[in-house]
Design an enzyme around this catalytic site. Structure first.
Site, PDB file in Angstrom:
ATOM      1  N   HIS A  46     -15.849 -60.029 -53.209  1.00 56.47           N
ATOM      2  CA  HIS A  46     -14.680 -60.479 -53.977  1.00 56.47           C
ATOM      3  C   HIS A  46     -13.939 -61.540 -53.159  1.00 56.47           C
ATOM      4  CE1 HIS A  46     -11.639 -59.194 -57.275  1.00 56.47           C
ATOM      5  NE2 HIS A  46     -11.254 -60.370 -56.786  1.00 56.47           N
TER       6      HIS A  46
ATOM      7  N   ASN B 150     -17.831 -60.647 -57.724  1.00 60.34           N
ATOM      8  CA  ASN B 150     -16.698 -60.887 -58.596  1.00 60.34           C
ATOM      9  C   ASN B 150     -16.495 -62.384 -58.769  1.00 60.34           C
ATOM     10  OD1 ASN B 150     -14.058 -60.144 -59.963  1.00 60.34           O
ATOM     11  ND2 ASN B 150     -13.379 -61.599 -58.406  1.00 60.34           N
ATOM     12  N   GLU B 151     -16.542 -62.849 -59.980  1.00 60.84           N
ATOM     13  CA  GLU B 151     -16.233 -64.244 -60.317  1.00 60.84           C
ATOM     14  C   GLU B 151     -16.828 -65.259 -59.345  1.00 60.84           C
ATOM     15  OE1 GLU B 151     -12.125 -64.963 -61.146  1.00 60.84           O
ATOM     16  OE2 GLU B 151     -12.027 -63.389 -62.651  1.00 60.84           O
TER      17      GLU B 151
HETATM   18  C1  FCB Z   1      -9.167 -62.972 -61.018  1.00 61.82           C
HETATM   19  C2  FCB Z   1      -9.538 -62.407 -59.662  1.00 61.82           C
HETATM   20  C3  FCB Z   1      -8.564 -61.394 -59.153  1.00 61.82           C
HETATM   21  C4  FCB Z   1      -7.135 -61.825 -59.412  1.00 61.82           C
HETATM   22  C5  FCB Z   1      -6.964 -62.106 -60.872  1.00 61.82           C
HETATM   23  C6  FCB Z   1      -5.554 -62.480 -61.262  1.00 61.82           C
HETATM   24  O1  FCB Z   1      -9.666 -64.242 -61.151  1.00 61.82           O
HETATM   25  O2  FCB Z   1     -10.813 -61.807 -59.727  1.00 61.82           O
HETATM   26  O3  FCB Z   1      -8.801 -61.205 -57.778  1.00 61.82           O
HETATM   27  O4  FCB Z   1      -6.845 -62.920 -58.642  1.00 61.82           O
HETATM   28  O5  FCB Z   1      -7.806 -63.148 -61.253  1.00 61.82           O
END
Ligand code: FCB
Length: 418
Positions: A114, A158-159
């Site tokens: 993350h 994550n993302e």
């Molecule tokens: C997402 C992230 C998380 C947080 C939210 C607001 O993009 O995964 O860590 O920053 O946004």
């Protein structure tokens, strides 16, 4: 999903959770964010001190009535060099966290990456270096062996879209590079390969009672033109959509790579509209007031677009036919009625899409508590719990939205006005 008297029910066993990330809540971390100074002048050295207070935070989850928790396991705590054995003290802490979650009846979803890496990975070029792939897979293999009887829901990355984009195109995350498109593509490609390999390890070696599930969390943001007929607005929106959504989705889930995931994690917040090259959202520096003046509804980050949730869920259902978890949704604002409306609207869109056949298995609110929001520091308030960062004891307290969410979790349904 029987609905009566304006009550929209969710299926039995639906997961209602909250989400956090190690760098944002734990504190006492040694990664690239440790020395990073956010726009508000603060850092994440203590954050919410969840590193020490996780038992208390699990009690809060129980008070909320949630039955799931999406949290990160911090790689930099567990390995001090490539292929090193796992640090047993740090591992014991995560095991204790998992045992406490189990005792509280809360299903964990473990996130393996993350937005942060161990210092020795960063020193070697981070995810631009293909050598990071086997190092990560080795870490995952050891971790899976250690906690497979406690975790069946795995979230590898994550993302990756946000990470690669903000770190290598926009300069907001370490290593703060700008417009390095080649690096961006390399990072995505390496992460997608690491996901496929880690997924194989998790599925082959992570079976302990319950079949493991593995996926990434894809941020889906809609990028639209502010003026429909402006070629500049449209070109910018299309470029962003192509890079951030299409390229990343193809890299992780296109063709044979779809088989590397048993589900799709969707992080959904809303939309960005472009006026020429300017993103009309508070997160890019456009004041909330200016955005509201043109009639857009936004929180302290991006424009709200609840109808978009149905659109993206339908698209993912048709394209991939995989189960979906909403791994993040939330709003940052001091205006609690606004956040309540946002939650209601998004859950209604979710329910509608599920009624049409989308297989969604859970929803994780971002976030359990106010925390360190990366480059913005402590100014963006996403929490169900408030944290008083002025008080060294960092006391938590329930915000009004916590009561609303708690009711939803306990009822496994939402109420809509007639
Ligand atoms: C997402 C992230 C998380 C947080 C939210 C607001 O993009 O995964 O860590 O920053 O946004």
């Amino acid at each position: 999903m029987i609905n009566s008297d304006n009550v929209l029910k969710f299926p039995p066993g639906f997961l209602w959770g909250t989400a956090t990330a190690p760098t944002q809540v734990e504190g006492h971390i040694e990664n690239e964010w440790t020395s990073f100074v956010a726009q508000d002048g603060n850092n994440c050295k203590i954050a919410c001190d969840n590193y020490h207070r996780y038992p208390e935070d699990i009690d809060w989850m129980s008070r909320l009535g949630t039955n799931a928790y999406r949290f990160g396991i911090e790689w930099s705590r567990l390995q001090s060099a490539p292929f090193a054995p796992l640090n047993q003290n740090e591992l014991a802490r995560y095991v204790d966290l998992l045992d406490r979650l189990r005792a509280a009846g809360i299903t964990p979803m473990a996130v393996l990456h993350h937005f942060s890496n161990p210092p020795w990975i960063n020193a070697a070029g981070g995810w631009t270096n293909p050598a990071t792939i086997p190092a990560f897979v080795d870490y995952v293999r050891k971790l899976v062996a250690a906690i497979k009887d406690r975790v069946y829901l795995w979230n590898t990355f994550n993302e990756p879209d946000t990470y690669a984009c903000v770190a290598y195109l926009l300069g907001g995350f370490p290593p703060q590079q700008r417009w390095k498109l080649g690096q961006f593509r390399r990072v995505i490609d390496h992460m997608a390969r690491a996901h496929a390999q880690a997924s194989r390890v998790i599925r082959r070696e992570g079976h302990a009672g319950r079949k493991p599930e593995v996926g990434i969390a894809k941020n889906w943001t809609f990028f639209h033109a502010y003026k429909r007929f402006s070629p500049w607005d449209r070109a910018t929106a299309f470029g962003c959509h192509y890079t951030f959504n299409k390229f990343v989705l193809d890299a992780f889930l296109g063709g044979w790579r779809r088989r590397a995931s048993t589900y799709i994690g969707l992080n959904y917040y809303g939309r960005v509209r472009f006026h020429h090259f300017r993103a009309m959202i508070p997160a890019s520096g456009t004041p909330v007031k200016d955005i509201k003046d043109v009639g857009f509804v936004c929180d302290d980050m991006v424009e709200r677009y609840p109808e978009g949730l149905g659109k993206i869920l339908g698209y993912l259902r048709r394209k991939f036919r995989l189960p979906i978890y909403i791994t993040e949704h939330g709003a940052a604002s001091d205006d609690e009625p606004f956040r309540e409306l946002d939650l209601q609207q998004n859950l209604q869109a979710l329910h509608r899409s599920m009624s049409e056949g989308t297989d969604v298995r859970g929803f994780f609110y971002w976030s359990l508590m106010d925390n360190f929001e990366w480059q913005f520091g402590y100014t963006k308030k996403f929490g169900l719990l408030a944290v008083d960062f002025q008080d060294p004891k960092l006391p938590r307290s329930l915000k009004p939205l916590a009561g609303v969410y708690s009711q939803i979790c306990r009822d496994n349904s939402i109420r809509v006005s007639p």
